[in-house]
Scaffold this active site. Structure first.
Site, PDB file in Angstrom:
ATOM      1  N   ASP A 194       0.861  -1.186   0.000  1.00 21.45           N
ATOM      2  CA  ASP A 194       0.000   0.000   0.000  1.00 21.45           C
ATOM      3  C   ASP A 194       0.899   1.238   0.000  1.00 21.45           C
ATOM      4  O   ASP A 194       1.882   1.295   0.741  1.00 21.45           O
ATOM      5  CB  ASP A 194      -0.886  -0.008   1.258  1.00 21.45           C
ATOM      6  CG  ASP A 194      -2.101   0.891   1.123  1.00 21.45           C
ATOM      7  OD1 ASP A 194      -3.227   0.391   1.296  1.00 21.45           O
ATOM      8  OD2 ASP A 194      -1.930   2.093   0.842  1.00 21.45           O
ATOM      9  N   GLY A 212      -4.995   4.911   1.773  1.00 19.15           N
ATOM     10  CA  GLY A 212      -4.954   3.947   2.879  1.00 19.15           C
ATOM     11  C   GLY A 212      -4.295   4.597   4.096  1.00 19.15           C
ATOM     12  O   GLY A 212      -3.565   5.578   3.958  1.00 19.15           O
ATOM     13  N   LEU A 264      -6.678  -4.835  -4.564  1.00 21.35           N
ATOM     14  CA  LEU A 264      -7.648  -3.797  -4.190  1.00 21.35           C
ATOM     15  C   LEU A 264      -7.109  -2.391  -4.440  1.00 21.35           C
ATOM     16  O   LEU A 264      -7.883  -1.426  -4.423  1.00 21.35           O
ATOM     17  CB  LEU A 264      -8.031  -3.914  -2.697  1.00 21.35           C
ATOM     18  CG  LEU A 264      -9.124  -4.930  -2.334  1.00 21.35           C
ATOM     19  CD1 LEU A 264      -8.650  -6.353  -2.572  1.00 21.35           C
ATOM     20  CD2 LEU A 264      -9.557  -4.763  -0.889  1.00 21.35           C
ATOM     21  N   TYR A 304     -13.304   6.609 -14.211  1.00 16.96           N
ATOM     22  CA  TYR A 304     -13.156   5.538 -13.216  1.00 16.96           C
ATOM     23  C   TYR A 304     -13.827   4.255 -13.713  1.00 16.96           C
ATOM     24  O   TYR A 304     -13.230   3.174 -13.706  1.00 16.96           O
ATOM     25  CB  TYR A 304     -13.773   6.019 -11.901  1.00 16.96           C
ATOM     26  CG  TYR A 304     -13.755   5.019 -10.777  1.00 16.96           C
ATOM     27  CD1 TYR A 304     -12.562   4.580 -10.225  1.00 16.96           C
ATOM     28  CD2 TYR A 304     -14.950   4.530 -10.245  1.00 16.96           C
ATOM     29  CE1 TYR A 304     -12.556   3.679  -9.165  1.00 16.96           C
ATOM     30  CE2 TYR A 304     -14.954   3.636  -9.186  1.00 16.96           C
ATOM     31  CZ  TYR A 304     -13.753   3.205  -8.656  1.00 16.96           C
ATOM     32  OH  TYR A 304     -13.756   2.320  -7.621  1.00 16.96           O
ATOM     33  N   LYS A 342     -11.828   0.862 -14.721  1.00 15.10           N
ATOM     34  CA  LYS A 342     -12.130  -0.404 -14.029  1.00 15.10           C
ATOM     35  C   LYS A 342     -12.641  -1.452 -15.019  1.00 15.10           C
ATOM     36  O   LYS A 342     -12.342  -2.643 -14.891  1.00 15.10           O
ATOM     37  CB  LYS A 342     -13.171  -0.162 -12.930  1.00 15.10           C
ATOM     38  CG  LYS A 342     -12.587   0.475 -11.685  1.00 15.10           C
ATOM     39  CD  LYS A 342     -11.664  -0.502 -10.968  1.00 15.10           C
ATOM     40  CE  LYS A 342     -11.456  -0.146  -9.527  1.00 15.10           C
ATOM     41  NZ  LYS A 342     -10.620  -1.133  -8.827  1.00 15.10           N
TER      42      LYS A 342
END
Ligand code: UDP
Length: 323
Positions: free
Chosen positions: A31, A36, A76, A149, A153
């Protein structure tokens, strides 16, 4: 099993880390701590079975080093939040498309099972609900940056499925619908953390548009369990699976529900979209998942309803404000 979670210090990633650790996995988190937060995994790291590497998924040698060490990869890491996407479209596209390409290349090299978290945004403005995995997608104009976005994706999904098609790399894709719960800061505009914070402070609750647009909100604990179940399910290989909750609510009714549960009598105000996001924005009227595939593959069912979710978030936010 040893697993890698990219974006594991994020909101969903840290709940997934906790879920997989409770199933006996050792977790490596990659990360860059952009959205995060270290606090999300601090307690898990102290237990000794989680290790954090602070770096980007766009660096092939770092990713390769991480993927080599594990038995399976949950990918993720991604730009997230409508506001961030509209304000930083270059970072959005590069991190989503570039990052997924890098992670998939390493998974292909070492034949590691790969799970992509995609998004209900890929359904776009489709008018027919609920949204099933094979439905057509309805996108807005490329001048509306929000759709970058969804398109990025969707390209991730194509690339993931391409690896399945060409070499039978064991891939899975989960399309997450709106996911909420404790730990979500909502700094990039997610509606529930924003409304809860406004209600607890007694500030006006800002409903964008006419408030009659709808969403369905799943508890992050249900979603994390669904992700781990999908990884464990051989029949999910090569498939796209919706995860979420199908309890639909208008955003105006959501504001009223939060105001009532918070008990502060905050005022509810309607704000035009242009004022909220500037140009580059386009909203969808309804978004509801068809969860039949998740139910038949992994016995998925949301165990927490909207009031459970809201109570959890209000309690977490109250504690945060007090501390
Ligand atoms: N929204 C709102 N007020 C806010 C933030 C969001 O009315 O302070 C609305 C937003 O316009 C959308 C819905 O709530 O219709 C859900 O927004 P969010 O950004 O949480 O996620 P989305 O489902 O749009 O990805």
């Amino acid at each position: 099993m040893r697993i890698l979670i990219t974006g594991g210090a994020g909101f969903v990633g840290s709940h997934l880390a906790s879920e997989t650790m409770s199933r006996g996995d050792d977790v490596l988190v990659l990360d860059d701590l952009s959205t995060g937060r270290y606090e999300n995994i601090e307690a898990l790291e102290r237990e000794g079975r989680l290790r954090l590497v602070v770096d980007t998924v766009n660096d092939p040698s770092i990713v390769d080093e991480c993927v080599k060490q594990v038995d399976a990869v949950y990918h993720l890491a991604s730009a997230v939040g409508v506001r961030l996407i509209i304000e930083q479209p270059v970072r959005t596209i590069e991190s989503i498309v570039g990052g997924t390409d890098v992670v998939l290349r390493s998974c292909a090299r070492y034949r590691r099972p790969f799970l992509l978290t995609s998004t209900s945004e890929v359904y776009g403005k489709g008018a027919r609900v609920p949204f099933a995995e094979d439905d057509d997608r309805v996108m807005g104009a490329t001048t509306k940056r929000r759709w970058s976005y969804a398109c990025a994706k969707a390209l991730d999904e194509f690339l993931t499925l391409a690896h399945w098609y060409e070499s039978r790399l064991p891939v899975r894709i989960a399309r997450l619908f709106n996911t909420v719960g404790p730990g979500q800061t909502g700094q990039y505009g997610m509606v529930i953390p924003s409304f809860v914070r406004q209600a607890l402070r007694g500030d006006p609750i800002t409903v964008f548009g006419d408030g009659r647009q709808t969403r369905c909100f799943a508890h992050v604990g249900d979603v994390a369990r669904g992700l781990a179940d999908l990884m464990a399910c051989p029949e999910a290989k090569g498939r796209i699976v919706n995860l979420g909750n199908d309890e639909e609510i208008t955003i105006l009714a959501l504001a009223e529900r939060i105001r009532d549960l918070a008990g502060t009598g905050a005022e509810i105000v309607l704000i035009p979209y242009e004022e909220a996001y500037g140009e580059g924005f386009d909203d969808m009227r309804r978004r509801v998942p068809d969860l039949r595939q998740a139910a038949s593959l992994i016995g998925y069912r949301a165990t927490k309803n909207l009031d459970d979710v809201l109570r959890d978030v209000i309690a977490w936010e109250r504690a945060r404000m007090a501390g």
